[in-house]
Design a protein around this motif. Sequence first.
Motif, PDB file in Angstrom:
ATOM      1  N   UNK A  47       0.672  -1.196   0.048  1.00  0.00           N
ATOM      2  CA  UNK A  47      -0.005   0.041  -0.072  1.00  0.00           C
ATOM      3  C   UNK A  47       0.791   1.351  -0.112  1.00  0.00           C
ATOM      4  N   UNK A  48       0.069   2.291  -0.456  1.00  0.00           N
ATOM      5  CA  UNK A  48       0.924   3.497  -0.283  1.00  0.00           C
ATOM      6  C   UNK A  48      -0.141   4.529   0.433  1.00  0.00           C
ATOM      7  N   UNK A  49       0.391   5.659   1.167  1.00  0.00           N
ATOM      8  CA  UNK A  49      -0.619   6.516   2.181  1.00  0.00           C
ATOM      9  C   UNK A  49       0.065   7.769   2.170  1.00  0.00           C
ATOM     10  N   UNK A  50      -0.741   8.631   2.408  1.00  0.00           N
ATOM     11  CA  UNK A  50      -0.255   9.985   3.005  1.00  0.00           C
ATOM     12  C   UNK A  50      -0.493  10.200   4.535  1.00  0.00           C
ATOM     13  N   UNK A  63       3.759  13.478   5.255  1.00  0.00           N
ATOM     14  CA  UNK A  63       4.715  12.460   4.733  1.00  0.00           C
ATOM     15  C   UNK A  63       4.032  11.383   3.703  1.00  0.00           C
ATOM     16  N   UNK A  64       4.805  10.734   2.893  1.00  0.00           N
ATOM     17  CA  UNK A  64       4.363  10.079   2.278  1.00  0.00           C
ATOM     18  C   UNK A  64       4.807   8.588   2.612  1.00  0.00           C
ATOM     19  N   UNK A  65       3.990   7.455   2.577  1.00  0.00           N
ATOM     20  CA  UNK A  65       4.538   6.217   3.077  1.00  0.00           C
ATOM     21  C   UNK A  65       4.184   5.083   1.997  1.00  0.00           C
ATOM     22  N   UNK A 230       1.495  15.641  23.730  1.00  0.00           N
ATOM     23  CA  UNK A 230       1.029  14.535  22.751  1.00  0.00           C
ATOM     24  C   UNK A 230       1.238  14.783  21.144  1.00  0.00           C
ATOM     25  N   UNK A 231       1.138  13.840  20.562  1.00  0.00           N
ATOM     26  CA  UNK A 231       1.328  13.987  19.142  1.00  0.00           C
ATOM     27  C   UNK A 231       0.332  13.105  18.487  1.00  0.00           C
ATOM     28  N   UNK A 232      -0.127  13.505  17.328  1.00  0.00           N
ATOM     29  CA  UNK A 232      -1.108  12.654  16.591  1.00  0.00           C
ATOM     30  C   UNK A 232      -0.560  12.377  15.179  1.00  0.00           C
ATOM     31  N   UNK A 233      -1.144  11.106  14.507  1.00  0.00           N
ATOM     32  CA  UNK A 233      -0.627  10.687  13.415  1.00  0.00           C
ATOM     33  C   UNK A 233      -1.764  10.251  12.836  1.00  0.00           C
ATOM     34  N   UNK A 234      -2.163  10.917  11.547  1.00  0.00           N
ATOM     35  CA  UNK A 234      -3.354  10.455  10.944  1.00  0.00           C
ATOM     36  C   UNK A 234      -3.015  10.070   9.747  1.00  0.00           C
ATOM     37  N   UNK A 235      -3.881   9.474   9.086  1.00  0.00           N
ATOM     38  CA  UNK A 235      -3.874   8.529   7.683  1.00  0.00           C
ATOM     39  C   UNK A 235      -5.082   9.112   6.889  1.00  0.00           C
ATOM     40  N   UNK A 236      -5.110  10.368   6.334  1.00  0.00           N
ATOM     41  CA  UNK A 236      -5.991  10.644   5.333  1.00  0.00           C
ATOM     42  C   UNK A 236      -6.227  10.049   4.223  1.00  0.00           C
ATOM     43  N   UNK A 237      -5.256   9.459   3.531  1.00  0.00           N
ATOM     44  CA  UNK A 237      -5.372   8.927   2.288  1.00  0.00           C
ATOM     45  C   UNK A 237      -4.583   7.622   2.254  1.00  0.00           C
ATOM     46  N   UNK A 238      -4.888   6.532   1.836  1.00  0.00           N
ATOM     47  CA  UNK A 238      -4.437   5.267   1.705  1.00  0.00           C
ATOM     48  C   UNK A 238      -4.926   4.316   0.427  1.00  0.00           C
TER      49      UNK A 238
END
Length: 256
Positions: A47-50, A63-65, A230-238
């Motif tokens: 997969x690829x994600x933003x 970031x891109x993943x 605190x820090x958040x990590x979101x995945x808006x696109x996958x």
Amino acid sequence: MGKRFLNGTAAALAALLALAPAAAHAAGDEAGTLVRKAMEALPKNTFEAKLKLSPPNQPPRNLTLEHKVVGGARASYLEVTAPDALSGIRFLFLEHPTGQPEQYIKVAAARNAVQVKDQVRKQPFLESDFYVSDLVEPQVDAYEYTFVGEEELLGRKTRLVQSVPKDSANEIYGKTVIAIDPQDLLILKRSFYDLKGNLLKVWTIDEVEKVDGVWTFRKQTMTTVPAKTSSTLETPEVKYDVELKDSVFTPEHLRR
């Protein structure tokens, strides 16, 4: 168990006490089995994600993943696209089925990629509450597991599993308590304790959604307890099941 103790005879009590070590061992095996099942249930899809990482008092990092299982290793390639001051920083994480995980970083100003080791693994990832080492899964067989309770999270009943390293010499955490949904085999929370037993950080899954049949964490939060940050990590696109070349997941690719 209490009623059995209260209503049993002395002989029954003796039998129960004799079986206690075996029962405890079985419970530990059961806890370890649940952790293994949860790890094996992690998606193997390419997969690829933003991603959007939001550290405390800092602008968000975009970031891109790209992710793929390569030669049995779960491989992840990340690149920072914003803000401009961090753009071009690249990471490669390789999680091998056996042996230690590998982590590499390439900053824009450097010619070569550097393998992350020792103290660097304990540093904040892009100035967030996540450590670099938090972003790869540890070796399951390097820990001992026991059930320590239950907790309801996101409307799911989870079982709490305590994970203690068999060899703490090079460990960042003294123990971790993992909340696992045994139905969908999702890890929804991790509480990290330092080597003295003090609660150091808490990682929670805030939003989970099934995308193309794959359970996907849409939002995660890491809280550093002593600092109250605190820090958040979101995945808006996958996008799952995309075509990615194996060569993307090599240290050489970081240097391109």
